[in-house]
Design an enzyme around this catalytic site. Structure first.
Site, PDB file in Angstrom:
ATOM      1  N   ASN A 167       0.837  -1.209   0.000  1.00  0.00           N
ATOM      2  CA  ASN A 167       0.000   0.000   0.000  1.00  0.00           C
ATOM      3  C   ASN A 167       0.865   1.249   0.000  1.00  0.00           C
ATOM      4  O   ASN A 167       1.940   1.295   0.601  1.00  0.00           O
ATOM      5  CB  ASN A 167      -1.023  -0.007   1.143  1.00  0.00           C
ATOM      6  CG  ASN A 167      -0.440  -0.216   2.519  1.00  0.00           C
ATOM      7  OD1 ASN A 167       0.560  -0.906   2.682  1.00  0.00           O
ATOM      8  ND2 ASN A 167      -1.051   0.379   3.522  1.00  0.00           N
ATOM      9  N   GLU A 170       0.218   5.294   0.614  1.00  0.00           N
ATOM     10  CA  GLU A 170      -0.755   6.294   1.042  1.00  0.00           C
ATOM     11  C   GLU A 170      -0.358   7.680   0.548  1.00  0.00           C
ATOM     12  O   GLU A 170       0.697   7.858  -0.067  1.00  0.00           O
ATOM     13  CB  GLU A 170      -0.890   6.234   2.570  1.00  0.00           C
ATOM     14  CG  GLU A 170      -1.410   4.876   3.009  1.00  0.00           C
ATOM     15  CD  GLU A 170      -1.673   4.763   4.496  1.00  0.00           C
ATOM     16  OE1 GLU A 170      -1.222   5.632   5.267  1.00  0.00           O
ATOM     17  OE2 GLU A 170      -2.363   3.795   4.882  1.00  0.00           O
ATOM     18  N   CYS A 193      -3.929   0.491  -2.773  1.00  0.00           N
ATOM     19  CA  CYS A 193      -3.846  -0.736  -1.966  1.00  0.00           C
ATOM     20  C   CYS A 193      -2.754  -1.678  -2.497  1.00  0.00           C
ATOM     21  O   CYS A 193      -2.358  -1.604  -3.672  1.00  0.00           O
ATOM     22  CB  CYS A 193      -5.176  -1.473  -1.988  1.00  0.00           C
ATOM     23  SG  CYS A 193      -6.441  -0.779  -0.918  1.00  0.00           S
ATOM     24  N   GLU A 233      -2.929  -4.867  -3.147  1.00  0.00           N
ATOM     25  CA  GLU A 233      -3.418  -5.744  -4.218  1.00  0.00           C
ATOM     26  C   GLU A 233      -3.425  -4.998  -5.549  1.00  0.00           C
ATOM     27  O   GLU A 233      -3.140  -5.564  -6.610  1.00  0.00           O
ATOM     28  CB  GLU A 233      -4.845  -6.229  -3.905  1.00  0.00           C
ATOM     29  CG  GLU A 233      -4.968  -7.039  -2.630  1.00  0.00           C
ATOM     30  CD  GLU A 233      -5.262  -6.197  -1.398  1.00  0.00           C
ATOM     31  OE1 GLU A 233      -4.791  -5.043  -1.313  1.00  0.00           O
ATOM     32  OE2 GLU A 233      -5.950  -6.706  -0.500  1.00  0.00           O
ATOM     33  N   CYS A 252      -9.871  -5.657   0.860  1.00  0.00           N
ATOM     34  CA  CYS A 252     -11.001  -4.743   1.070  1.00  0.00           C
ATOM     35  C   CYS A 252     -12.002  -4.906  -0.082  1.00  0.00           C
ATOM     36  O   CYS A 252     -11.720  -5.552  -1.091  1.00  0.00           O
ATOM     37  CB  CYS A 252     -10.495  -3.301   1.151  1.00  0.00           C
ATOM     38  SG  CYS A 252      -9.945  -2.628  -0.429  1.00  0.00           S
ATOM     39  N   CYS A 294     -10.761  -3.937  -3.528  1.00  0.00           N
ATOM     40  CA  CYS A 294      -9.782  -4.885  -4.078  1.00  0.00           C
ATOM     41  C   CYS A 294     -10.439  -6.207  -4.461  1.00  0.00           C
ATOM     42  O   CYS A 294      -9.974  -6.880  -5.377  1.00  0.00           O
ATOM     43  CB  CYS A 294      -8.634  -5.090  -3.094  1.00  0.00           C
ATOM     44  SG  CYS A 294      -7.521  -3.663  -3.099  1.00  0.00           S
TER      45      CYS A 294
END
Ligand code: THU
Length: 131
Positions: A42, A44, A53, A55, A90, A93
């Site tokens: 990830n 940010e 993310c 993934e 999530c 994803c």
């Protein structure tokens, strides 16, 4: 590559996560239909909604290298500098994986006790959206 090796890669790339805002680091490693392995973590951003993310990064790398289907994807996440705990993808994803999954695609995580949990995309995102 074994499931343990794939998860180890996810755990390793998790250490590279850029997550100063949440303090939650995630790593993902996948094998594609060419047998190639791709990783992501990830990333940010000060404008919070721009988070990328783990993934997502791994899937982008797969597409850029010519992969078209995810065979297996391992995800590891947890509070930064602490050991990973069960971290399933999530919602966003799950939909991203859906784009490159079929009924044989496996999503694998290990829980706090190092027990494997293996899912299909249909387990995680039943009745999913397709055009
Ligand atoms: N995160 C991922 O990288 N993948 C997921 O499937 C769940 C959430 C990241 C986004 C954010 O940087 C941090 O974890 C906390 O939500």
């Amino acid at each position: 590559m074994t499931d343990d090796e794939l998860l180890d890669l996810a755990r390793k790339v998790r250490n590279k996560a850029y997550c100063p805002y949440s303090g939650f680091s995630v790593g993902a490693a996948l094998i594609d239909d060419n047998g190639d392995v791709h990783v992501g973590c990830n990333v940010e951003n000060a404008a919070y909604s721009n988070v990328s993310c783990a993934e997502e990064g791994a899937i982008s790398a797969m597409v850029a290298s010519g992969g078209t289907r995810i065979v297996t994807i391992a995800v590891a996440g947890g509070d930064r500098d602490e050991r990973s705990r069960a971290c399933t993808p999530c919602g966003g994803c799950r939909q991203r994986i859906n784009e490159f999954a079929d009924e044989r695609t496996r999503i694998i995580v290990k829980d706090d006790d190092e027990h494997w949990h293996t899912y299909t995309l249909d387990d995680l995102l039943p009745s999913s959206f397709h055009l």
